[in-house]
Design an enzyme around this catalytic site. Sequence first.
Site, PDB file in Angstrom:
ATOM      1  N   LYS A 113       4.883   1.103  16.949  1.00  0.00           N
ATOM      2  CA  LYS A 113       3.473   0.741  17.017  1.00  0.00           C
ATOM      3  C   LYS A 113       3.353  -0.335  18.083  1.00  0.00           C
ATOM      4  CE  LYS A 113      -0.431  -1.351  14.757  1.00  0.00           C
ATOM      5  NZ  LYS A 113      -0.814  -2.420  13.825  1.00  0.00           N
ATOM      6  N   GLY A 174      -7.502  -8.621  10.347  1.00  0.00           N
ATOM      7  CA  GLY A 174      -7.633  -9.562   9.245  1.00  0.00           C
ATOM      8  C   GLY A 174      -9.040  -9.998   8.898  1.00  0.00           C
ATOM      9  N   ALA A 201      -6.776  -1.899  11.636  1.00  0.00           N
ATOM     10  CA  ALA A 201      -7.235  -3.294  11.639  1.00  0.00           C
ATOM     11  C   ALA A 201      -8.705  -3.429  11.252  1.00  0.00           C
ATOM     12  CB  ALA A 201      -7.016  -3.960  12.995  1.00  0.00           C
ATOM     13  N   GLY A 202      -8.975  -4.523  10.533  1.00  0.00           N
ATOM     14  CA  GLY A 202     -10.341  -4.889  10.181  1.00  0.00           C
ATOM     15  C   GLY A 202     -10.871  -4.271   8.907  1.00  0.00           C
ATOM     16  N   ASN A 223      -3.574  -3.814   6.066  1.00  0.00           N
ATOM     17  CA  ASN A 223      -2.595  -4.741   5.525  1.00  0.00           C
ATOM     18  C   ASN A 223      -3.269  -5.830   4.692  1.00  0.00           C
ATOM     19  OD1 ASN A 223       0.213  -6.624   6.993  1.00  0.00           O
ATOM     20  ND2 ASN A 223      -0.510  -6.508   4.928  1.00  0.00           N
ATOM     21  N   THR A 224      -4.062  -6.680   5.345  1.00  0.00           N
ATOM     22  CA  THR A 224      -4.596  -7.869   4.695  1.00  0.00           C
ATOM     23  C   THR A 224      -5.407  -7.551   3.450  1.00  0.00           C
ATOM     24  OG1 THR A 224      -4.696  -8.943   6.865  1.00  0.00           O
ATOM     25  CG2 THR A 224      -5.924  -9.985   5.091  1.00  0.00           C
TER      26      THR A 224
END
Length: 281
Positions: A113, A174, A201-202, A223-224
């Site tokens: 990645k 994040g 992301a986001g 992830n977050t």
Amino acid sequence: MNQNEPLHVPEHDTAPAPLTVYGERITSRLLLGTARYPSPQVMSDAVRASGAGIVTVSLRREQARGRTGARFLDLVSALPVRLLPNTAGCRTAREAITTAEMARELLETDWIKLEVIANDDTLQPDLIGLVEAATELVQRGFKVFPYMTEDLSIAERLVAAGCRVLMPWGSPIGTGRGLANPEALKTLRAYFPDLPLVIDAGIGAPSHAAAAMEMGYDAVLLNTAVARARDPVRMATAFAAAIAAGRAACDAGLIEPSDRARPSTPVAGTPFFDLDPPAPP
């Protein structure tokens, strides 16, 4: 329902088909990161609960942990998932290329990645460096998963360089804002109808992930939203359910929005009855 009970996700025969990336079939369309969990054990439990087929791991971050990082990599490697090392933290194409080579040697995979970060506040990709690094890595035999914005011209350059999957952000890493520019993401999807596209992301809520899948995207990487949830394991399960539902809805065929009301029961040809009897003559 007891809050501590695991969320039950019913299984159906109409479950979305596996995702194929670089010729490899991945059973789940949820990709999960491994950073910021309360503990390695919670991370492991969340990954297993999610059913994720791919997890990402930052080689630079784990190297910085020394011996703890080595134990962490052992734990991640023991999970029943495909590892996708990333170049998180790299600021130049050269840094990213060097990190990718180290990851290939350490984890014995040519999947990478690719992240080349331009701005510390937004963690926006350096699109020029991204194309430069992707071009060289493909020439070196890597299968590149590029983290990018929704920029169509950059997408074309990455595909021309040999990338067979694209990973546009939903919003900055994040932030949990979801899909900040849905119209541009729809354009990207329409322009590359047969290329695997992964929102990366986001994503902050399962509804964001479902919206991406309903839009026709092939998978979601997050992830977050799981790692920092009050209960990461339950949140991972919730995201798995949302992604499956969103993909199933896309495959089933969503109706087009309309500016006018459309009665579910047509009124044409329907008899009307006067409930007030006529007055006597």
